[in-house]
Design a protein around this motif. Structure first.
Motif, PDB file in Angstrom:
ATOM      1  N   ASP A 158       0.828  -1.100  -0.012  1.00  0.00           N
ATOM      2  CA  ASP A 158      -0.088  -0.114  -0.087  1.00  0.00           C
ATOM      3  C   ASP A 158       0.946   1.308  -0.035  1.00  0.00           C
ATOM      4  OD1 ASP A 158      -2.246   1.628   0.372  1.00  0.00           O
ATOM      5  OD2 ASP A 158      -2.519   1.261   2.276  1.00  0.00           O
ATOM      6  N   PRO A 159       0.558   2.192  -0.993  1.00  0.00           N
ATOM      7  CA  PRO A 159       1.373   3.302  -0.863  1.00  0.00           C
ATOM      8  C   PRO A 159       1.411   4.239   0.498  1.00  0.00           C
ATOM      9  CG  PRO A 159       0.050   3.294  -2.959  1.00  0.00           C
ATOM     10  CD  PRO A 159      -0.331   2.330  -1.847  1.00  0.00           C
ATOM     11  N   ARG A 160       0.296   4.080   1.162  1.00  0.00           N
ATOM     12  CA  ARG A 160       0.367   4.802   2.389  1.00  0.00           C
ATOM     13  C   ARG A 160       1.393   4.040   3.683  1.00  0.00           C
ATOM     14  NH1 ARG A 160      -5.786   4.402   3.723  1.00  0.00           N
ATOM     15  NH2 ARG A 160      -5.541   2.657   2.445  1.00  0.00           N
ATOM     16  N   LEU A 161       1.715   2.702   3.329  1.00  0.00           N
ATOM     17  CA  LEU A 161       2.487   1.996   4.094  1.00  0.00           C
ATOM     18  C   LEU A 161       4.067   2.526   3.994  1.00  0.00           C
ATOM     19  CD1 LEU A 161       3.334  -0.226   6.096  1.00  0.00           C
ATOM     20  CD2 LEU A 161       3.367  -1.685   4.176  1.00  0.00           C
ATOM     21  N   ILE A 162       4.359   2.792   2.815  1.00  0.00           N
ATOM     22  CA  ILE A 162       5.662   3.395   2.257  1.00  0.00           C
ATOM     23  C   ILE A 162       5.896   4.863   2.960  1.00  0.00           C
ATOM     24  CG2 ILE A 162       7.272   4.260   0.505  1.00  0.00           C
ATOM     25  CD1 ILE A 162       6.469   1.072   0.640  1.00  0.00           C
ATOM     26  N   ILE A 163       4.868   5.615   2.998  1.00  0.00           N
ATOM     27  CA  ILE A 163       4.991   6.894   3.645  1.00  0.00           C
ATOM     28  C   ILE A 163       5.007   6.635   5.180  1.00  0.00           C
ATOM     29  CG2 ILE A 163       3.637   8.973   4.147  1.00  0.00           C
ATOM     30  CD1 ILE A 163       4.689   8.738   1.379  1.00  0.00           C
ATOM     31  N   TYR A 164       4.615   5.850   5.927  1.00  0.00           N
ATOM     32  CA  TYR A 164       4.620   5.501   7.184  1.00  0.00           C
ATOM     33  C   TYR A 164       5.973   5.016   7.570  1.00  0.00           C
ATOM     34  CZ  TYR A 164      -0.573   5.961   7.435  1.00  0.00           C
ATOM     35  OH  TYR A 164      -1.967   6.539   7.134  1.00  0.00           O
ATOM     36  N   ILE A 165       6.439   4.037   6.742  1.00  0.00           N
ATOM     37  CA  ILE A 165       7.766   3.837   7.060  1.00  0.00           C
ATOM     38  C   ILE A 165       8.727   5.027   6.960  1.00  0.00           C
ATOM     39  CG2 ILE A 165       9.592   2.327   6.191  1.00  0.00           C
ATOM     40  CD1 ILE A 165       7.468   0.229   5.245  1.00  0.00           C
ATOM     41  N   GLY A 166       8.794   5.837   6.011  1.00  0.00           N
ATOM     42  CA  GLY A 166       9.483   6.740   5.982  1.00  0.00           C
ATOM     43  C   GLY A 166       9.407   7.940   6.945  1.00  0.00           C
ATOM     44  N   ILE A 167       8.219   8.038   7.640  1.00  0.00           N
ATOM     45  CA  ILE A 167       8.260   9.057   8.529  1.00  0.00           C
ATOM     46  C   ILE A 167       8.532   8.424   9.786  1.00  0.00           C
ATOM     47  CG2 ILE A 167       6.252   9.802  10.371  1.00  0.00           C
ATOM     48  CD1 ILE A 167       4.578  10.272   7.800  1.00  0.00           C
ATOM     49  N   ALA A 168       8.532   6.918  10.015  1.00  0.00           N
ATOM     50  CA  ALA A 168       8.975   6.443  11.333  1.00  0.00           C
ATOM     51  C   ALA A 168      10.596   6.224  11.216  1.00  0.00           C
ATOM     52  CB  ALA A 168       8.448   4.830  11.292  1.00  0.00           C
ATOM     53  N   MET A 169      11.192   6.062  10.090  1.00  0.00           N
ATOM     54  CA  MET A 169      12.731   6.023   9.896  1.00  0.00           C
ATOM     55  C   MET A 169      13.242   7.545  10.126  1.00  0.00           C
ATOM     56  SD  MET A 169      13.816   3.142   9.332  1.00  0.00           S
ATOM     57  CE  MET A 169      15.273   3.540   8.777  1.00  0.00           C
ATOM     58  N   ALA A 170      12.405   8.660   9.921  1.00  0.00           N
ATOM     59  CA  ALA A 170      12.930  10.037  10.312  1.00  0.00           C
ATOM     60  C   ALA A 170      12.932  10.034  11.784  1.00  0.00           C
ATOM     61  CB  ALA A 170      12.016  10.872   9.680  1.00  0.00           C
ATOM     62  N   VAL A 171      11.612   9.632  12.302  1.00  0.00           N
ATOM     63  CA  VAL A 171      11.611   9.915  14.024  1.00  0.00           C
ATOM     64  C   VAL A 171      12.862   8.939  14.497  1.00  0.00           C
ATOM     65  CG1 VAL A 171      10.240   9.270  15.671  1.00  0.00           C
ATOM     66  CG2 VAL A 171       9.297  10.388  13.673  1.00  0.00           C
ATOM     67  N   ILE A 172      12.972   7.889  13.943  1.00  0.00           N
ATOM     68  CA  ILE A 172      14.156   6.876  14.664  1.00  0.00           C
ATOM     69  C   ILE A 172      15.715   7.574  14.516  1.00  0.00           C
ATOM     70  CG2 ILE A 172      15.504   4.671  14.320  1.00  0.00           C
ATOM     71  CD1 ILE A 172      12.569   3.582  13.724  1.00  0.00           C
ATOM     72  N   VAL A 173      15.817   8.110  13.281  1.00  0.00           N
ATOM     73  CA  VAL A 173      17.099   8.909  13.210  1.00  0.00           C
ATOM     74  C   VAL A 173      17.344  10.315  14.029  1.00  0.00           C
ATOM     75  CG1 VAL A 173      18.440  10.217  11.399  1.00  0.00           C
ATOM     76  CG2 VAL A 173      17.271   8.095  10.548  1.00  0.00           C
ATOM     77  N   GLU A 174      16.087  10.938  13.994  1.00  0.00           N
ATOM     78  CA  GLU A 174      16.078  11.867  15.047  1.00  0.00           C
ATOM     79  C   GLU A 174      16.316  11.637  16.481  1.00  0.00           C
ATOM     80  OE1 GLU A 174      16.369  15.170  14.182  1.00  0.00           O
ATOM     81  OE2 GLU A 174      16.548  14.571  12.174  1.00  0.00           O
ATOM     82  N   LEU A 175      15.513  10.660  17.006  1.00  0.00           N
ATOM     83  CA  LEU A 175      15.909  10.107  18.246  1.00  0.00           C
ATOM     84  C   LEU A 175      17.161   9.467  18.674  1.00  0.00           C
ATOM     85  CD1 LEU A 175      12.276   8.363  18.986  1.00  0.00           C
ATOM     86  CD2 LEU A 175      13.137  10.369  19.929  1.00  0.00           C
TER      87      LEU A 175
END
Length: 55
Positions: A31-48
């Motif tokens: 699902d294209p929304r899953l790709i967006i969610y994975i990108g957001i999650a990765m950005a949060v992980i990198v910032e943390l």
């Protein structure tokens, strides 16, 4: 003779359309929304990681 030239392009175009309609997807469907969610999650992980493990 002019009639033969005008139908040649249409036949080759119709063959390409028929070819692409029959093409199957062989990879996993996501699902294209899953790709967006994975990108957001990765950005949060990198910032943390930058906060908890400063270099």
């Amino acid at each position: 003779m002019a009639d033969k030239r005008s139908t040649e392009g249409f036949q080759s175009g119709a063959g390409l359309i028929r070819y692409f309609e029959e093409e199957e997807i062989k990879g996993p469907a996501m699902d294209p929304r899953l790709i967006i969610y994975i990108g957001i999650a990765m950005a949060v992980i990198v910032e943390l990681a930058k906060i908890f493990w400063p270099v």
